[in-house]
Scaffold this motif. Structure first.
Motif, short mmCIF file in Angstrom:
data_model
loop_
_atom_site.label_atom_id
_atom_site.label_comp_id
_atom_site.label_asym_id
_atom_site.label_seq_id
_atom_site.Cartn_x
_atom_site.Cartn_y
_atom_site.Cartn_z
N ARG A 368 28.85 17.06 35.17
CA ARG A 368 29.55 18.18 34.53
C ARG A 368 30.09 19.14 35.59
N ILE A 369 29.38 19.26 36.70
CA ILE A 369 29.87 20.13 37.78
C ILE A 369 31.02 19.44 38.53
N ASP A 370 30.90 18.12 38.70
CA ASP A 370 31.95 17.38 39.40
C ASP A 370 33.30 17.49 38.68
N GLY A 371 33.25 17.69 37.38
CA GLY A 371 34.50 17.82 36.61
C GLY A 371 35.17 19.18 36.79
N LEU A 372 34.56 20.07 37.57
CA LEU A 372 35.11 21.41 37.77
C LEU A 372 35.72 21.50 39.16
N LEU A 376 31.51 25.88 45.26
CA LEU A 376 30.05 25.80 45.34
C LEU A 376 29.42 26.15 44.00
N VAL A 377 28.09 26.00 43.97
CA VAL A 377 27.32 26.26 42.75
C VAL A 377 26.38 27.42 43.04
N HIS A 391 21.90 15.89 43.59
CA HIS A 391 22.74 15.01 42.76
C HIS A 391 24.24 15.25 42.90
N GLN A 392 24.66 16.28 43.63
CA GLN A 392 26.09 16.46 43.86
C GLN A 392 26.29 17.13 45.24
#
Ligand code: SF4
Ligand code: SF4
Length: 422
Positions: A368-372, A376-377, A391-392
């Motif tokens: 879900r983060i990769d789709g953004l 950074l997070v 995981h990312q």
């Protein structure tokens, strides 16, 4: 048959009876999403507790497995329209399980090791040293030969900054005419592997007019033990933590899991002097949201995905404060993660004791983060940071590190270097 729970802090019949079996919590529950099994849903687990209270099930391996599989993420409490206190039911049930149900030898050893090492800074520093050697010698391939649970331990270790891991944290940051004196919880994992978060928190609070102290007597707050059902150890650590913070106005926490647990000390200690203490505990986002800002925010041109740590969003109801903190930074664009309130699979020691479902949830969060389109997070819990990082590929930082970089008009790398220098 009679009640399978003993008299020492059993789950409450009244709390279990609050559940009206409506099922509104089921879609919110990550383990129900994974397996679609009623007994791995909040409603199913509460029903199991009721059956236990009626003596219609045994405290056997099947019972234990359904509670071991629960993340303790508390998404169900947010979703429940009847206000069922699942946290108290889960804590009481896990305490009974931990005291009374023997585990297979390998599982018990692994659990003992995890719950012995993680709350102790000296043991974590030893892990940091071993991990540093391991990473310098490039021995990652060796970990592939380990069984799942033991490999999860090795794979979660972040890139070790040995100097930072071994150096004691500074004890005091002062300022002229402070607004208040706050005590910062150094804790366990965060103080060894994420000390830059503590240093950013202290600098930000000083810039906003607070005096900050790190009491030497405050170690692990007991959250990890409490979540695992080791209540005696959790109570001992809670009492030590309360004593250590006796002379501060507020107790500031920058790790979601610790803050959530410290706000529940009254339940853990059956009142004692814990209510006053818990009323002084605040997450760093809460305190910064409450204080009128004094320090100038400088631009930080970044696109940031904010991850809701379960023990912040569901455990403490803190959702708006970190978002307001981030949105107040000029140039920073806050991006919401789809299904952001679903657990990343970290959940205390869950990704160490239940590596398969934890990895499935970690991969789903990463996708879900990769789709953004983000740089950074931001996540406010060390466990989430490790899990999401694993995981990312993007860096994961605490929101307060972004504010620190903005206040100091520096890049994040500059903030980290400054933190390392102390
Ligand atoms: S705490 Fe999380 S995993 Fe456990 S029952 Fe509630 S929603 Fe499901
Ligand atoms: S826990 Fe709440 S939402 Fe879930 S079934 Fe019971 S009453 Fe309904």
């Amino acid at each position: 048959m009679s009640n399978v729970f003993d008299e020492s802090h059993p789950p409450s019949r009244a709390l279990a009876d609050d559940c009206v079996h409506c099922g509104f919590c089921l879609p919110a529950c990550p383990t129900y999403q994974l397996w679609g099994e009623e007994m791995d849903s909040p409603r199913g687990r509460i029903h199991l507790i009721s059956l236990g209270l009626d003596g219609e099930v045994a405290l056997d391996r099947t019972f234990v497995e359904h509670f071991d599989a629960c993340l303790g993420c508390m998404a169900c409490t947010t979703a429940c329209p009847s206000g069922v206190d699942y946290a108290s039911l889960l804590e009481a049930t896990r305490g009974q399980i931990e005291r009374r149900v023997p585990r297979p030898v390998g599982e018990a050893l692994h659990r003992d090791l995890v719950l012995t090492v993680l709350p102790r800074r000296w043991a974590l520093r030893a892990v940091a040293l071993v991990g540093w050697v391991h990473q310098r010698l490039g021995l990652a391939a060796l970990t592939q030969a380990l069984p799942d649970r033991w490999r999860a331990l090795a794979e979660l270790l972040p890139q070790v900054d040995l100097g930072a891991a071994l150096r004691p944290l500074r004890r005091q940051w002062t300022t002229d005419a402070p607004r208040m004196r706050v005590g910062l919880l150094a804790g366990c994992v965060q103080s060894v592997f994420f000390r830059e978060v503590h240093e950013a928190t202290a600098r930000v609070l000083v810039a906003e007019g607070c005096e900050v102290v790190v009491p030497p007597g405050a170690g692990c707050c007991g959250a990890l033990s409490h979540h695992a059902g080791r209540d005696d150890d959790a109570r001992r650590r809670a009492r030590e933590t309360i004593e250590a913070f006796a002379d501060v106005d507020r107790v500031v926490v920058d790790a979601a899991g610790c803050g959530s647990s410290m706000k529940r000390y009254a339940q853990l200690l059956d009142g004692e002097a814990a209510s006053d203490f818990s009323s002084r505990v605040c997450d760093v986002h809460e305190l910064l949201d409450e204080l009128e800002p004094r320090a100038k925010r400088h631009p930080l041109p970044l696109r940031v995905a904010y991850h809701d740590a379960c023990h912040l969003a569901h455990g403490q109801g803190i959702r708006g404060e970190p978002r307001r903190l981030l949105r107040a930074i000029p140039g920073l664009t806050l991006v919401e993660v789809p299904e952001g309130d679903t657990c990343c699979g970290s959940a205390g020691i869950y990704n160490l004791t239940q590596p398969e479902p934890a990895a499935a949830l970690g991969r789903a969060k990463a996708e879900r983060i990769d789709g953004l389109d983000v740089d950074l997070v931001a996540a406010a819990n060390p466990g989430c940071a490790l899990q999401i990082q694993r995981h990312q590929g993007r860096p994961v930082v605490h929101p307060v590190q972004l504010l620190d970089a903005s206040l100091r008009a520096t890049s994040l790398a500059g903030a980290s270097e400054g933190a390392a220098r102390g």
